[in-house]
Scaffold this motif. Structure first.
Motif, PDB file in Angstrom:
ATOM      1  N   LEU A 152       0.829  -1.212   0.000  1.00 21.02           N
ATOM      2  CA  LEU A 152       0.000   0.000   0.000  1.00 21.02           C
ATOM      3  C   LEU A 152       0.861   1.258   0.000  1.00 21.02           C
ATOM      4  N   ARG A 153       1.927   1.240   0.781  1.00 16.97           N
ATOM      5  CA  ARG A 153       2.813   2.403   0.849  1.00 16.97           C
ATOM      6  C   ARG A 153       3.456   2.662  -0.510  1.00 16.97           C
ATOM      7  N   LYS A 154       3.949   1.606  -1.142  1.00 17.15           N
ATOM      8  CA  LYS A 154       4.586   1.765  -2.455  1.00 17.15           C
ATOM      9  C   LYS A 154       3.576   2.205  -3.503  1.00 17.15           C
ATOM     10  N   ARG A 155       2.383   1.629  -3.436  1.00 21.21           N
ATOM     11  CA  ARG A 155       1.328   2.024  -4.385  1.00 21.21           C
ATOM     12  C   ARG A 155       0.993   3.508  -4.252  1.00 21.21           C
ATOM     13  N   ALA A 156       1.066   4.020  -3.022  1.00 20.03           N
ATOM     14  CA  ALA A 156       0.785   5.430  -2.768  1.00 20.03           C
ATOM     15  C   ALA A 156       1.967   6.327  -3.139  1.00 20.03           C
ATOM     16  N   GLY A 157       3.100   5.707  -3.486  1.00 22.78           N
ATOM     17  CA  GLY A 157       4.268   6.475  -3.866  1.00 22.78           C
ATOM     18  C   GLY A 157       4.967   7.139  -2.685  1.00 22.78           C
ATOM     19  N   LEU A 158       4.838   6.538  -1.510  1.00 28.87           N
ATOM     20  CA  LEU A 158       5.432   7.097  -0.301  1.00 28.87           C
ATOM     21  C   LEU A 158       6.651   6.296   0.135  1.00 28.87           C
ATOM     22  N   THR A 159       7.620   6.998   0.685  1.00 28.27           N
ATOM     23  CA  THR A 159       8.734   6.313   1.334  1.00 28.27           C
ATOM     24  C   THR A 159       8.298   5.990   2.757  1.00 28.27           C
ATOM     25  N   GLN A 160       9.099   5.218   3.450  1.00 36.15           N
ATOM     26  CA  GLN A 160       8.801   4.930   4.857  1.00 36.15           C
ATOM     27  C   GLN A 160       8.807   6.216   5.677  1.00 36.15           C
ATOM     28  N   VAL A 161       9.709   7.105   5.363  1.00 33.71           N
ATOM     29  CA  VAL A 161       9.778   8.393   6.065  1.00 33.71           C
ATOM     30  C   VAL A 161       8.518   9.208   5.784  1.00 33.71           C
ATOM     31  N   ASP A 162       8.086   9.250   4.514  1.00 35.04           N
ATOM     32  CA  ASP A 162       6.867   9.987   4.157  1.00 35.04           C
ATOM     33  C   ASP A 162       5.671   9.486   4.953  1.00 35.04           C
ATOM     34  N   LEU A 163       5.489   8.164   4.968  1.00 33.41           N
ATOM     35  CA  LEU A 163       4.349   7.588   5.670  1.00 33.41           C
ATOM     36  C   LEU A 163       4.425   7.886   7.163  1.00 33.41           C
ATOM     37  N   ALA A 164       5.604   7.732   7.724  1.00 29.08           N
ATOM     38  CA  ALA A 164       5.778   8.018   9.152  1.00 29.08           C
ATOM     39  C   ALA A 164       5.425   9.474   9.453  1.00 29.08           C
ATOM     40  N   GLU A 218       6.759  -3.271   8.602  1.00 27.89           N
ATOM     41  CA  GLU A 218       7.019  -3.835   7.276  1.00 27.89           C
ATOM     42  C   GLU A 218       7.972  -5.022   7.358  1.00 27.89           C
ATOM     43  N   GLY A 219       8.716  -5.105   8.432  1.00 30.43           N
ATOM     44  CA  GLY A 219       9.639  -6.218   8.622  1.00 30.43           C
ATOM     45  C   GLY A 219       9.003  -7.436   9.251  1.00 30.43           C
ATOM     46  N   GLY A 220       7.742  -7.323   9.643  1.00 35.07           N
ATOM     47  CA  GLY A 220       7.034  -8.481  10.170  1.00 35.07           C
ATOM     48  C   GLY A 220       6.822  -8.491  11.666  1.00 35.07           C
ATOM     49  N   ALA A 233      -5.944   5.677   6.490  1.00 36.83           N
ATOM     50  CA  ALA A 233      -6.327   6.992   5.955  1.00 36.83           C
ATOM     51  C   ALA A 233      -5.195   7.566   5.095  1.00 36.83           C
ATOM     52  N   ALA A 234      -3.973   7.452   5.583  1.00 38.91           N
ATOM     53  CA  ALA A 234      -2.830   7.982   4.843  1.00 38.91           C
ATOM     54  C   ALA A 234      -2.623   7.237   3.528  1.00 38.91           C
ATOM     55  N   LEU A 235      -2.969   5.963   3.515  1.00 42.59           N
ATOM     56  CA  LEU A 235      -2.751   5.121   2.338  1.00 42.59           C
ATOM     57  C   LEU A 235      -4.002   4.974   1.471  1.00 42.59           C
ATOM     58  N   ARG A 236      -5.075   5.658   1.878  1.00 44.85           N
ATOM     59  CA  ARG A 236      -6.356   5.609   1.144  1.00 44.85           C
ATOM     60  C   ARG A 236      -6.828   4.169   0.956  1.00 44.85           C
ATOM     61  N   TYR A 237      -6.912   3.493   2.080  1.00 43.51           N
ATOM     62  CA  TYR A 237      -7.306   2.082   2.109  1.00 43.51           C
ATOM     63  C   TYR A 237      -8.379   1.923   3.173  1.00 43.51           C
ATOM     64  N   ALA A 238      -9.236   0.952   3.000  1.00 48.00           N
ATOM     65  CA  ALA A 238     -10.336   0.731   3.950  1.00 48.00           C
ATOM     66  C   ALA A 238      -9.781   0.393   5.336  1.00 48.00           C
ATOM     67  N   PRO A 239     -10.083   1.213   6.338  1.00 46.22           N
ATOM     68  CA  PRO A 239      -9.550   0.973   7.684  1.00 46.22           C
ATOM     69  C   PRO A 239      -9.905  -0.406   8.234  1.00 46.22           C
ATOM     70  N   GLU A 240     -11.132  -0.833   8.016  1.00 44.44           N
ATOM     71  CA  GLU A 240     -11.562  -2.129   8.542  1.00 44.44           C
ATOM     72  C   GLU A 240     -10.779  -3.278   7.918  1.00 44.44           C
ATOM     73  N   ALA A 241     -10.495  -3.159   6.641  1.00 42.37           N
ATOM     74  CA  ALA A 241      -9.741  -4.215   5.952  1.00 42.37           C
ATOM     75  C   ALA A 241      -8.314  -4.305   6.489  1.00 42.37           C
ATOM     76  N   LEU A 242      -7.678  -3.155   6.699  1.00 41.47           N
ATOM     77  CA  LEU A 242      -6.317  -3.167   7.239  1.00 41.47           C
ATOM     78  C   LEU A 242      -6.323  -3.705   8.663  1.00 41.47           C
ATOM     79  N   TRP A 243      -7.316  -3.297   9.449  1.00 39.22           N
ATOM     80  CA  TRP A 243      -7.378  -3.756  10.837  1.00 39.22           C
ATOM     81  C   TRP A 243      -7.613  -5.262  10.925  1.00 39.22           C
ATOM     82  N   GLN A 244      -8.426  -5.818  10.051  1.00 31.89           N
ATOM     83  CA  GLN A 244      -8.691  -7.255  10.107  1.00 31.89           C
ATOM     84  C   GLN A 244      -7.411  -8.060   9.936  1.00 31.89           C
ATOM     85  N   VAL A 245      -6.556  -7.625   9.029  1.00 30.68           N
ATOM     86  CA  VAL A 245      -5.288  -8.321   8.831  1.00 30.68           C
ATOM     87  C   VAL A 245      -4.400  -8.146  10.060  1.00 30.68           C
TER      88      VAL A 245
END
Length: 108
Positions: free
Chosen positions: A14-26, A40-42, A56-68
């Motif tokens: 998701l981060r890469k798809r959004a074109g963000l670096t780890q620093v950007d996302l943080a 990201e390392g597990g 929200a930052a990655l424009r992804y469904a919050p519930e879907a991310l939380w379920q994982v």
């Protein structure tokens, strides 16, 4: 090097798809890069509130991310219990569906 799976792979993708670096996302979420690297390392995924911020930052469904994340946050023993309970519920649902079909067919 191991390939990340589950939450780690999802977050990385998701981060890469959004074109963000780890620093950007943080920065967007108000965390340190080390948190993003860890997830990201597990390492154990973050809490629900942080998952919601990440989603929200990655424009992804919050519930879907939380379920994982939630699935990985519980231990292996707890996952076995959940799996067993789901099998029981599915079996009960199948019996209930059969009963409903029998009731319906007897009314016709």
């Amino acid at each position: 090097m191991n390939t990340p799976t589950g939450f780690a792979a999802l977050l990385t993708g998701l981060r890469k798809r959004a074109g963000l670096t780890q620093v950007d996302l943080a920065d967007v979420v108000g965390l340190s890069r080390s948190n993003i690297v860890k997830w990201e390392g597990g390492s154990k995924p973050p809490r629900r509130d942080i998952c919601d911020q990440l989603a929200a930052a990655l424009r992804y469904a919050p519930e879907a991310l939380w379920q994982v994340a939630a699935w990985e946050r519980i231990g292996a023993d707890e996952r076995l219990v959940v799996d067993a309970e789901l099998r029981q519920l599915r079996a009960l649902a199948a019996v209930s569906a059969d009963d409903a079909e029998l009731s319906y067919s007897s009314v016709r």
